[in-house]
Design an enzyme around this catalytic site. Structure first.
Site, PDB file in Angstrom:
ATOM      1  CB  SER A 548      -5.760  -2.348   8.388  1.00 50.87           C
ATOM      2  OG  SER A 548      -6.472  -3.455   8.882  1.00 50.87           O
ATOM      3  CG  ASP A 633     -10.333  -5.985   3.226  1.00 49.30           C
ATOM      4  OD1 ASP A 633     -10.028  -6.975   3.913  1.00 49.30           O
ATOM      5  OD2 ASP A 633      -9.856  -4.857   3.413  1.00 49.30           O
ATOM      6  CG  HIS A 668      -6.859  -6.338   4.660  1.00 49.77           C
ATOM      7  ND1 HIS A 668      -7.786  -5.409   5.069  1.00 49.77           N
ATOM      8  CD2 HIS A 668      -5.826  -6.243   5.548  1.00 49.77           C
ATOM      9  CE1 HIS A 668      -7.351  -4.791   6.162  1.00 49.77           C
ATOM     10  NE2 HIS A 668      -6.167  -5.282   6.471  1.00 49.77           N
TER      11      HIS A 668
END
Length: 696
Positions: A548, A633, A668
């Protein structure tokens, strides 16, 4: 330019042909500049475009071919990791309103059973959610939260079957197990019951940006279209949350941005009218909890490292004027969290790079919870009821599995409630240490290290270095069953607590975001170089991992210091910073103008452009790379890494393998289920070990 998805320039690793995405002219325009983005066509918000899907599938096929020789090692790593899991495990029960709540896994199950027992832990079990059964036939499944009504008869839970964090709120009668007809789509987890046992407050999301926008009240048995609006947030830079105070007296609506916060509360008996604790003000953050006849407030008001303040109900007037200090600010102590009890307050503090716990009684007596290790993670656990002298907390380190304790704040007695079982693992065979690395500007960076006993610091070992460094999120050292497989093969694991987190207080964060963001990247590189120079690792045997915003870190160091790393693993990486921050329709963008900058501002635009990984790919040698994403995501859209990989393939000058894996049913956090993430981890770990030349 061709309009097909990809061409094949020739043989790659293992004889496979690396797909190279077609280039299509496209201009990304903004008030402060225009940029070419030849891979913009890979963005498809519907996730249905055949050309885009063909490109992702081509990359997955290539990944399969390149990783085929590592399949046996993947299987070995997966078996090792799963072998360290007690498959029929359960959590430590906690008591709330006469019931003991817990979750448990059955052997082989990917999803838990959440359950409770009335009166004692030996009473008959009542199953609330059998998630393994609920997940059957679903490519993705997640329960975001669940909550029981005050009279203990009804359950509300938030369920996601896509992976995009757009949950559906559902209800059931616990005694009969019968689901209610009420269903509310597109919500955020964390619904709250009112005291009438039929009204539920929830947070509704914007269907496009997925921002939390409105708090609504639903009355069971009525259509969702009739739900009453309780609160609406107009400012898209704020997140919205909902909870009950510790004493259960109030339901609170809180909004927060990077630099500001505001909280309003209503009596849980009649949650119709909200009363503000204090109005929002830029650069002032606070959160308040209620116990007895007073509010306890954590705030950075005139206190960069935060302080605790208090105000009685009688003097609470919707401003900060009546707040008085309970725990004053200290330059060397950062207050991260707190939990009020009837007779004391538990405080999470950061000092010296570690998070510790201390208790403060109503009479003013302060006591610390002790630790014997140089680097550790100590956190508040579930403390559902405030009328007790017992404080429950967890402790872990890079060598110590998570252990749940409770300590009696009146007598000092401590009880061990559970040591996370790790079959086959002997903590005495591993060593953890904390070193302080000088950054190029003179800052001292804490680094937590772990390796197997007998390790020789001779400059020959392979090393995996992990970092994050964003949002003020501190990366605390905790034992990982996946890391053990690396340590057993002679590797060193390094956790770099770089700027952008809050391990050393708010200034540590302030020095690693906005116009100081590059400090996060140079800190990470400086840690690598120092560890190599001090013979913890060989120069040509260093791997780095981040996900991320930590994937942004990986992208930045790939451009800035490619020769310092043999292999990089970037999971769901945020790599197209400027284009994303220019698009307010993308989830998180407007919330994060004070994290990265608003590109409508020329200085912010230029600064972000200077480090954005996608914009700074150039003709040079890059490390071997493994890039992962999820098609669904919502936090970092799949097309960011897809475009980045395409540009890397077309630009880099080396023959090092570049593998791009897209989970077509994941969001995600990757695919759902407790074992799937270990399969994913085994895949990229096998790739890493092979590149590092680590014995299998």
């Amino acid at each position: 330019m061709p309009d097909r998805c990809c061409r094949h320039p020739g043989a790659g690793a293992g004889g496979a042909e690396a797909p190279v995405a077609a280039k299509k002219p496209y201009k990304v325009t903004s008030p402060n500049g225009t940029r070419d983005d030849e891979y913009y066509w890979l963005r498809d918000d519907t996730r249905k475009n055949p050309e885009m899907l063909a490109a992702l599938n081509a990359e997955n096929a290539y990944a399969d071919a390149v990783l085929a020789p590592t399949k046996a090692l993947q299987d070995t790593l997966y078996k090792e990791v799963v072998g360290r899991i007690k498959q029929d495990d359960s959590s430590v029960p906690y008591k709330e309103r006469g019931y003991y709540y817990y979750s448990r896994f059955d052997t082989g199950a990917d999803y838990p059973v959440t359950a409770r027992r009335k009166g004692s832990v030996s009473a008959p079990e009542e199953v609330l959610l059998d998630q393994a059964k609920m997940a059957v036939g679903k490519g993705f499944f997640s329960v975001g939260s669940s909550t029981v009504s005050p009279d203990n008869s009804l359950l509300a839970w938030a369920e996601d079957v896509v992976g995009r964090r757009q949950f559906v709120l559902k209800f059931k009668d616990i005694a009969t197990g019968k689901p209610l007809a009420d269903e509310i789509p597109n919500v955020q987890p964390g619904a709250v019951w009112a005291d009438d046992n039929k009204t539920v407050l929830y947070v509704e999301k914007d269907p496009v940006t997925l921002l939390s926008k409105r708090v609504k009240a639903h009355v069971l048995g009525t259509p969702a279209s009739a739900d009453r609006l309780v609160y609406e947030e107009k400012d898209d830079s704020f997140y919205l949350g909902l909870w009950r105070t510790t004493d259960d007296k109030y339901i609170c609506v809180g909004v927060e941005s990077t630099v500001s916060a505001e909280q309003s509360c209503a009596l849980a008996t009649t949650p119709a009218t909200l009363t503000m604790i204090a109005p929002r003000e830029r650069d002032v953050r606070y959160e308040a909890d209620h116990i007895g006849n007073r509010w306890i407030v954590k705030t950075n008001w005139k206190a960069p490292n935060y302080r605790l303040m208090t105000v009685t109900d009688a003097k609470s007037n919707g401003t900060r004027t009546a707040w008085t200090d309970l725990v004053p600010v200290k330059d060397d102590v950062f207050i991260e969290g707190f939990k009020p009890f009837d007779d004391f307050i538990a405080i999470e503090e950061r000092s010296g790079g570690n998070k510790r716990l201390r208790t403060l009684t109503n009479a003013g007596k302060s006591s610390f919870v002790s630790s014997d290790e140089p680097a550790y993670d100590m956190s508040l656990s579930t403390n559902a009821e405030p009328n007790t002298p017992w404080l429950r907390y967890t402790y872990a380190s890079l060598t110590t599995p998570t252990t749940t304790y409770e300590v009696n704040t009146a007598t000092g007695e401590r009880r061990t409630l559970k040591v996370q079982p790790v079959p086959g693992y002997d903590a005495t065979q591993y060593v953890t240490e904390r070193v302080w690395v000088p950054a190029r500007d003179g800052a001292r960076i804490p680094v937590s290290l772990v390796y197997k006993k007998g390790f020789r610091k001779d400059g020959r070992a392979a090393m995996l270095q992990y970092g994050y460094g964003s949002y003020g999120s501190s990366m605390d050292p905790a034992m990982s069953i996946q890391t053990v497989s690396l340590l057993d093969r002679g590797m060193v694991y390094a956790l770099a607590h770089i700027r952008g987190g809050q391990e050393l207080g708010r200034k540590w964060y302030d020095d690693g975001h906005m116009f100081k963001k590059v400090n996060s990247f140079t800190d990470f590189i400086d840690v690598t170089r120092w560890l190599v120079a001090n013979k913890y690792a060989a120069k040509d045997r260093v791997a780095a991992l981040g996900g991320s915003a930590g994937g942004l870190l990986m992208g930045a160091i790939a451009n800035m210091a490619p020769k310092d790393y043999k292999v990089l693993i970037a999971q769901v990486p945020f790599v197209d910073v400027v284009t994303t921050m220019l698009d307010a329709s993308i989830p998180l963008t407007t919330n994060e103008y004070d994290e990265w900058g608003n590109p409508a501002n020329k200085a912010s635009y230029d600064y972000m452009l200077s480090y954005s990984p996608y914009d700074n790919v150039r003709a040079q040698t890059y490390p071997a790379m493994f890039v992962g994403t999820g098609l669904w995501d919502s936090q970092v859209q799949y097309y960011e890494p897809a475009k980045w990989v395409a540009r890397l393939r077309a630009t880099k000058t080396d023959a090092n393998p570049l593998v791009f894996r897209t989970n077509m049913e994941a969001g995600h956090g990757g695919k759902s289920g407790r074992f799937q993430r270990y399969k994913d981890g085994a895949e990229y770990s096998a790739f890493m070990l092979t590149q590092l030349g680590v014995e299998k």
